[in-house]
Design a protein around this motif. Structure first.
Motif, short mmCIF file in Angstrom:
data_model
loop_
_atom_site.label_atom_id
_atom_site.label_comp_id
_atom_site.label_asym_id
_atom_site.label_seq_id
_atom_site.Cartn_x
_atom_site.Cartn_y
_atom_site.Cartn_z
N SER A 197 0.74 -1.10 0.02
CA SER A 197 0.10 -0.05 0.19
C SER A 197 0.92 1.17 0.35
O SER A 197 0.39 2.30 -0.33
N LYS A 198 1.94 1.15 0.55
CA LYS A 198 2.87 2.51 0.61
C LYS A 198 2.35 3.26 1.73
O LYS A 198 2.80 4.54 1.80
N PHE A 199 1.27 2.88 2.42
CA PHE A 199 0.62 3.65 3.43
C PHE A 199 1.30 3.30 4.98
O PHE A 199 0.72 2.39 5.54
N LYS A 200 2.24 3.95 5.48
CA LYS A 200 2.83 3.64 6.68
C LYS A 200 2.03 4.13 7.75
O LYS A 200 1.52 5.38 7.72
N VAL A 201 1.75 3.32 8.76
CA VAL A 201 0.95 3.70 10.03
C VAL A 201 1.62 3.42 11.28
O VAL A 201 2.30 2.57 11.33
N GLY A 202 1.39 4.40 12.18
CA GLY A 202 2.08 4.06 13.37
C GLY A 202 1.02 4.31 14.57
O GLY A 202 0.23 5.38 14.48
N LYS A 223 -5.49 -2.49 30.04
CA LYS A 223 -6.23 -1.34 30.26
C LYS A 223 -5.83 -0.07 29.27
O LYS A 223 -4.71 0.37 29.66
N ILE A 224 -6.28 0.25 28.41
CA ILE A 224 -6.11 1.42 27.35
C ILE A 224 -6.55 2.64 27.98
O ILE A 224 -7.79 2.80 28.37
N ALA A 225 -5.60 3.83 28.16
CA ALA A 225 -5.86 5.03 28.75
C ALA A 225 -5.78 6.25 27.39
O ALA A 225 -6.76 7.10 27.62
N GLU A 226 -5.32 6.05 26.69
CA GLU A 226 -5.16 6.95 25.63
C GLU A 226 -4.49 6.37 24.20
O GLU A 226 -3.84 5.41 24.17
N VAL A 227 -5.08 6.60 23.05
CA VAL A 227 -4.51 5.95 21.61
C VAL A 227 -4.12 7.48 20.94
O VAL A 227 -4.93 8.42 20.84
N TYR A 228 -2.92 7.00 20.07
CA TYR A 228 -2.66 7.97 19.18
C TYR A 228 -2.29 7.12 18.05
O TYR A 228 -1.58 6.04 17.90
N VAL A 229 -2.68 7.76 16.75
CA VAL A 229 -2.34 7.03 15.41
C VAL A 229 -1.92 8.02 14.52
O VAL A 229 -2.44 9.09 14.41
N PRO A 282 -6.01 13.63 9.04
CA PRO A 282 -5.70 12.57 10.17
C PRO A 282 -6.58 11.54 9.94
O PRO A 282 -7.76 11.35 9.29
N VAL A 283 -5.80 10.14 10.19
CA VAL A 283 -6.13 8.99 9.89
C VAL A 283 -7.06 8.23 10.89
O VAL A 283 -6.81 8.39 11.85
N PRO A 284 -8.39 7.69 10.62
CA PRO A 284 -9.22 7.01 11.81
C PRO A 284 -8.88 5.78 11.52
O PRO A 284 -8.58 5.03 10.55
N PRO A 285 -8.98 5.12 12.94
CA PRO A 285 -8.79 3.52 12.95
C PRO A 285 -9.78 3.02 11.98
O PRO A 285 -10.94 3.46 12.00
N CYS A 286 -9.51 1.87 11.42
CA CYS A 286 -10.46 1.21 10.69
C CYS A 286 -11.52 0.46 11.54
O CYS A 286 -11.30 0.29 12.82
N GLY A 287 -12.49 -0.15 10.85
CA GLY A 287 -13.70 -0.64 11.81
C GLY A 287 -13.14 -1.76 12.61
O GLY A 287 -13.64 -1.84 13.74
N MET A 313 -5.82 11.25 16.39
CA MET A 313 -5.60 10.89 15.13
C MET A 313 -4.83 12.01 14.62
O MET A 313 -5.23 13.21 14.71
N ALA A 314 -3.73 11.64 13.85
CA ALA A 314 -2.69 12.92 13.18
C ALA A 314 -1.98 12.44 11.80
O ALA A 314 -1.99 11.37 11.60
N THR A 315 -1.59 13.58 11.46
CA THR A 315 -1.04 13.73 9.98
C THR A 315 0.57 13.60 10.40
O THR A 315 0.95 13.95 11.72
N VAL A 316 1.44 13.11 9.69
CA VAL A 316 3.01 13.40 9.89
C VAL A 316 3.34 14.80 10.16
O VAL A 316 4.04 15.10 10.92
N GLU A 317 2.49 15.58 9.31
CA GLU A 317 3.05 17.08 9.41
C GLU A 317 2.56 17.70 10.89
O GLU A 317 3.09 18.81 11.32
N GLY A 318 1.52 16.84 11.64
CA GLY A 318 1.26 17.27 12.94
C GLY A 318 -0.04 17.84 13.11
O GLY A 318 -0.55 18.23 14.11
N VAL A 319 -0.77 17.72 12.16
CA VAL A 319 -2.57 18.11 12.40
C VAL A 319 -2.94 17.03 12.87
O VAL A 319 -2.79 15.78 13.00
N GLU A 320 -3.89 17.37 14.04
CA GLU A 320 -4.38 16.35 15.08
C GLU A 320 -5.94 16.77 15.22
O GLU A 320 -6.34 17.54 14.94
N GLN A 321 -6.45 15.28 15.20
CA GLN A 321 -7.90 15.39 15.55
C GLN A 321 -8.36 14.62 16.52
O GLN A 321 -7.86 13.51 16.65
#
Ligand code: THU
Length: 131
Positions: free
Chosen positions: A21-26, A68-74, A81-86, A104-112
């Motif tokens: 996909s060439k679409f890298k996600v962290g 137990k998850i307290a916070e998520v960052y993608v 900003p990329v939303p987690p898939c279903g 949810m964030a872009t590489v450039e630093g835009v966050e939602q």
């Protein structure tokens, strides 16, 4: 503070295996214990065998003994900003309450910012298995 989460998500994203996909996600998760777990997408020549970044981070968390998850960052290389898939929304909901923040964030630093409940309203959870 989500800057430590962002730093780990960006770092692990650089190690994603995404030749198709060439679409890298962290993804980085802060557990209730305070520990941070990171994961990247790992694709496969047999396409359906690929796994999402969130799944990798969840596997690392569970393997370390946290549940137990307290916070998520993608973070991903998308314009918005990329939303987690279903499927990942369901996987995250297994370990996080509805009010858990998801950034949810872009590489450039835009966050939602959103929450697990907003991403997965009406979630199926273990309560339904009790009859
Ligand atoms: N992907 C993730 O790792 N997380 C998401 O939330 C969205 C999609 C990955 C899966 C696949 O390797 C690539 O992005 C393109 O779909």
């Amino acid at each position: 503070m989500s800057s430590d989460l962002r730093q780990q998500a960006v770092a692990v994203r650089s190690r994603a295996h995404a030749p198709y996909s060439k679409f890298k996600v962290g993804a980085a998760l802060r557990a209730a214990s305070g520990a941070i777990y990171a994961g990247c997408n790992v694709e496969n020549a047999a396409y359906p065998q690929g796994t999402c970044a969130e799944a990798g981070a969840i596997a690392a968390m569970v393997a370390a003994g946290d549940v137990k998850i307290a916070e998520v960052y993608v973070v991903a290389g998308s314009a918005a900003p990329v939303p987690p898939c279903g499927g990942c929304r369901q996987k995250l909901a297994e370990f996080g309450a509805g009010d858990v923040p998801v950034i949810m964030a872009t590489v450039e630093g835009v966050e939602q910012r959103t929450t697990l409940a907003e991403l997965l309203p009406g979630a199926f959870d273990a309560g339904f298995l009790e009859g």
